[in-house]
Design a protein around this motif. Structure first.
Motif, PDB file in Angstrom:
ATOM      1  N   ASP A  31      10.743 -34.343  15.159  1.00  0.00           N
ATOM      2  CA  ASP A  31       9.663 -33.354  15.260  1.00  0.00           C
ATOM      3  C   ASP A  31      10.139 -32.050  14.623  1.00  0.00           C
ATOM      4  OD1 ASP A  31       7.026 -33.011  17.408  1.00  0.00           O
ATOM      5  OD2 ASP A  31       7.869 -31.228  16.457  1.00  0.00           O
ATOM      6  N   HIS A  39      14.271 -34.276  19.746  1.00  0.00           N
ATOM      7  CA  HIS A  39      12.829 -34.567  19.892  1.00  0.00           C
ATOM      8  C   HIS A  39      12.351 -35.358  18.671  1.00  0.00           C
ATOM      9  CE1 HIS A  39       8.566 -32.674  20.752  1.00  0.00           C
ATOM     10  NE2 HIS A  39       8.490 -33.973  20.507  1.00  0.00           N
ATOM     11  N   THR A  40      11.845 -36.540  18.943  1.00  0.00           N
ATOM     12  CA  THR A  40      11.471 -37.498  17.892  1.00  0.00           C
ATOM     13  C   THR A  40      10.011 -37.899  18.078  1.00  0.00           C
ATOM     14  OG1 THR A  40      13.735 -38.345  17.914  1.00  0.00           O
ATOM     15  CG2 THR A  40      12.076 -39.786  16.967  1.00  0.00           C
ATOM     16  N   LEU A  41       9.361 -38.236  16.969  1.00  0.00           N
ATOM     17  CA  LEU A  41       7.999 -38.782  17.003  1.00  0.00           C
ATOM     18  C   LEU A  41       8.029 -40.197  16.461  1.00  0.00           C
ATOM     19  CD1 LEU A  41       6.112 -35.714  15.460  1.00  0.00           C
ATOM     20  CD2 LEU A  41       6.305 -36.294  17.894  1.00  0.00           C
ATOM     21  N   HIS A 100       0.858 -40.634  17.870  1.00  0.00           N
ATOM     22  CA  HIS A 100       2.315 -40.442  17.884  1.00  0.00           C
ATOM     23  C   HIS A 100       2.801 -40.430  19.318  1.00  0.00           C
ATOM     24  CE1 HIS A 100       0.244 -36.568  17.586  1.00  0.00           C
ATOM     25  NE2 HIS A 100       1.174 -36.085  18.406  1.00  0.00           N
ATOM     26  N   HIS A 102       5.764 -39.031  21.533  1.00  0.00           N
ATOM     27  CA  HIS A 102       6.890 -38.098  21.582  1.00  0.00           C
ATOM     28  C   HIS A 102       8.020 -38.732  22.387  1.00  0.00           C
ATOM     29  CE1 HIS A 102       4.679 -34.313  20.415  1.00  0.00           C
ATOM     30  NE2 HIS A 102       3.654 -34.985  20.886  1.00  0.00           N
TER      31      HIS A 102
END
Ligand code: 5GP
Ligand code: ZN
Length: 137
Positions: A31, A39-41, A100, A102
């Motif tokens: 992200d 923090h990844t999507l 998406h 999170h």
């Protein structure tokens, strides 16, 4: 696919993203405004506006990828916990209208707060809502 979808552009490679994993159904990338470190999507390659629209197999693939990344966040980044979060619709805080998931690593003492203050619910209304959800196909 909408012409102006920023996440479709990431899937197509037309705009840059810091990818960390992908398979034939989903892509995972960092992200750009991380809530916490890592923090990844996770998004489907095939455009779907939200969780109501996404293909079931794509949804399953996204959740599985989310679990894999959550494990890596704990093992690799030392996260103490993880939030998996999805927003569906502008009134539920969705701002990018390509599904998406999170993956938000959580760290003891990090500054994120619950966005609501839990209060005991009205028992009759809980029961009434449950009845609607049970009986709606
Ligand atoms: P939502 O508010 O829809 O649940 O989450 C959208 C997320 O997408 C936000 O956390 C935001 O930071 C992220 N985001 C928006 N535009 C971009 C972009 O161009 N690149 C990346 N990597 N993330 C983005
Ligand atoms: Zn899209």
């Amino acid at each position: 696919m909408p012409d102006d979808c920023i996440f479709c552009a990431i899937v197509a490679g037309d705009i840059p993203a810091t990818k960390i994993d992908e398979d034939d159904r989903v892509v995972a990338f960092m992200d750009i405004n991380p809530a916490t470190r890592g923090h990844t999507l996770v998004i489907p390659r095939q455009h779907a506006d939200n969780v109501l629209e996404i293909d079931e197999e794509d949804l399953a693939a996204a959740v599985k990828m989310g679990q894999r990344i959550a494990k890596r966040a704990v093992r690799g980044l030392g996260a103490d916990g993880v939030n998996l979060l999805n927003s569906c619709g502008e009134h539920a805080w969705q701002t990018v209208f390509h599904f998406h998931l999170h993956v938000i690593p959580r760290y003891q003492g990090d500054p994120l707060q619950l966005p609501w203050i839990p209060h005991p619910g009205d028992q009759e209304d809980i029961a009434a809502a449950a009845a609607v959800l049970r009986s709606t196909s």
